[in-house]
Scaffold this active site. Sequence first.
Site, PDB file in Angstrom:
ATOM      1  N   CYS A   1       0.819  -1.207   0.000  1.00 26.24           N
ATOM      2  CA  CYS A   1       0.000   0.000   0.000  1.00 26.24           C
ATOM      3  C   CYS A   1       0.858   1.265   0.000  1.00 26.24           C
ATOM      4  O   CYS A   1       0.681   2.143  -0.836  1.00 26.24           O
ATOM      5  CB  CYS A   1      -0.924   0.015   1.208  1.00 26.24           C
ATOM      6  SG  CYS A   1      -1.911   1.521   1.343  1.00 26.24           S
TER       7      CYS A   1
ATOM      8  N   GLY B   1       9.975 -13.916   7.028  1.00 27.27           N
ATOM      9  CA  GLY B   1       9.486 -14.735   8.129  1.00 27.27           C
ATOM     10  C   GLY B   1       8.725 -15.943   7.626  1.00 27.27           C
ATOM     11  O   GLY B   1       7.902 -15.833   6.720  1.00 27.27           O
TER      12      GLY B   1
ATOM     13  N   HIS C   1     -24.177  24.508   3.221  1.00 28.87           N
ATOM     14  CA  HIS C   1     -24.407  24.904   1.824  1.00 28.87           C
ATOM     15  C   HIS C   1     -23.456  26.038   1.462  1.00 28.87           C
ATOM     16  O   HIS C   1     -23.274  26.972   2.254  1.00 28.87           O
ATOM     17  CB  HIS C   1     -25.855  25.369   1.650  1.00 28.87           C
ATOM     18  CG  HIS C   1     -26.135  25.920   0.291  1.00 28.87           C
ATOM     19  ND1 HIS C   1     -26.339  25.114  -0.810  1.00 28.87           N
ATOM     20  CD2 HIS C   1     -26.220  27.197  -0.153  1.00 28.87           C
ATOM     21  CE1 HIS C   1     -26.558  25.870  -1.873  1.00 28.87           C
ATOM     22  NE2 HIS C   1     -26.482  27.144  -1.494  1.00 28.87           N
TER      23      HIS C   1
END
Length: 460
Positions: free
Chosen positions: A41, A113, A439
């Site tokens: 990522c 690992g 708004h």
Amino acid sequence: MSTYDIVVIGGGPGGYVAAIRAAKLGKKVALVEYGHLGGTCLNRGCIPSKTLLRHAEIIEQIEKAKDWGIEAGPVTLSLEKMLKRKDQVIKKLRTGIEYLMKQGNIEVLAGLGEVEADGTVRISGQEKESTIKADKIIVATGSTPFVPPLAGIDSARFYTSDTVFDIEKIPDSIIIIGGGIIGVEFACIFTSLGVDVTIVEMGNRIIPSEDPDASKHLAKTLKKKGVRILTNTKVTELKQAGDTQQVVVESDKGKTEVIDTEDLLICVGRKPNLSAISKLDLAMNGPFVKVNDMMQTSQPNIYAVGDLIGGWQLAHAASAEGLVAAANAAGERESIKGKIIPRCVYTSPEVASVGISEAEATERGLHVKVVKTDLSANGKALAMGEAEGFVKLIADVKHGEILGVTMVGSHVTEMIAEPTAFMHLEGTVEELDSMVHAHPTISEALYEAAGSWLGKGVHS
């Protein structure tokens, strides 16, 4: 032999988050990672691609601004500087993770690992091998790009989503095999750089995991930008013709075409990296590791998270799973069941969704009502010159509970947090309609969709 309460294998968004959670719960933790912290990522996926997508967005805005009376002259592009900035972003985030490891007293062990049959973890791939032991193990080794066995693939020159960031120059043309999320995001990047882009997708639409209306809208926009999209089409062979590559494609109607291209990008999915658990006889769910709601594998002391277990294969999903795994490994009791996972596509326009789609509701036989509100009348979207898109709201007719939302448009990957929160709290359309929205904002479109669903006021 060093002994820990919990060992995490893999330093991506599932692994390092799990390590931090376990450490905060008072456990002695080690994290094993062969490469850089952050996993795919951070180093080869989400962060570098979104950095370049931001560059693409700016390029498009500069071109669009010409129609608004803002002209800055010819745009010049430096791939070297773009990639340098991408690297700077990665380095800063990577440094942040390293700091968190130190702050949590988490021992980071460099190497590959692998869990042995006796439950120990062997670490190799660096200068010397070592073996460590833990009461509980969390495996978060992610996935690798899947490269299909196409004819001519052995002699072809191609990139995957892991290697494309090493590209040395902007090509004149590129063919992207695969029209999923990764493929369309790279299509946006390359077309903004002036590259002739072709997407080849075997399915009948791009981003097939998303709402058909979202797929249709995105395809229409990409075609406007000059991207050629070939759906219901498969690649049958790759050929080399000097510096040019040739991609032989065949439509579902049997029509064959040979397309010349300078570069080739293969984005047809990813496969789980099972190397860390190859010596274990774990129960599987197809190609993925089978886990329960506590993220436990068939061996109770071993947990698995992220791309290893399938599902949406998203970074934030892996992190959520990592938190659950760490809590349970530390003696707490948590479940992934019921977690609401939003989904985002960082194209232009963006696509964001959460919950079920309209098609899924129909397949399940649910009694729902669906409304769709276009952004074409949204004041903020019009002011920004980004009024393409819509909000689709799906809710249960009986109680009005919100079951799914799909949004296409500018900044919808940020806006998706609001409907996700409502769904997390089992909120209703009426509650959404009663909430005051600022708004002008694009998020008003969600408020308007709620009013339209209820058939009341100015929204209907």
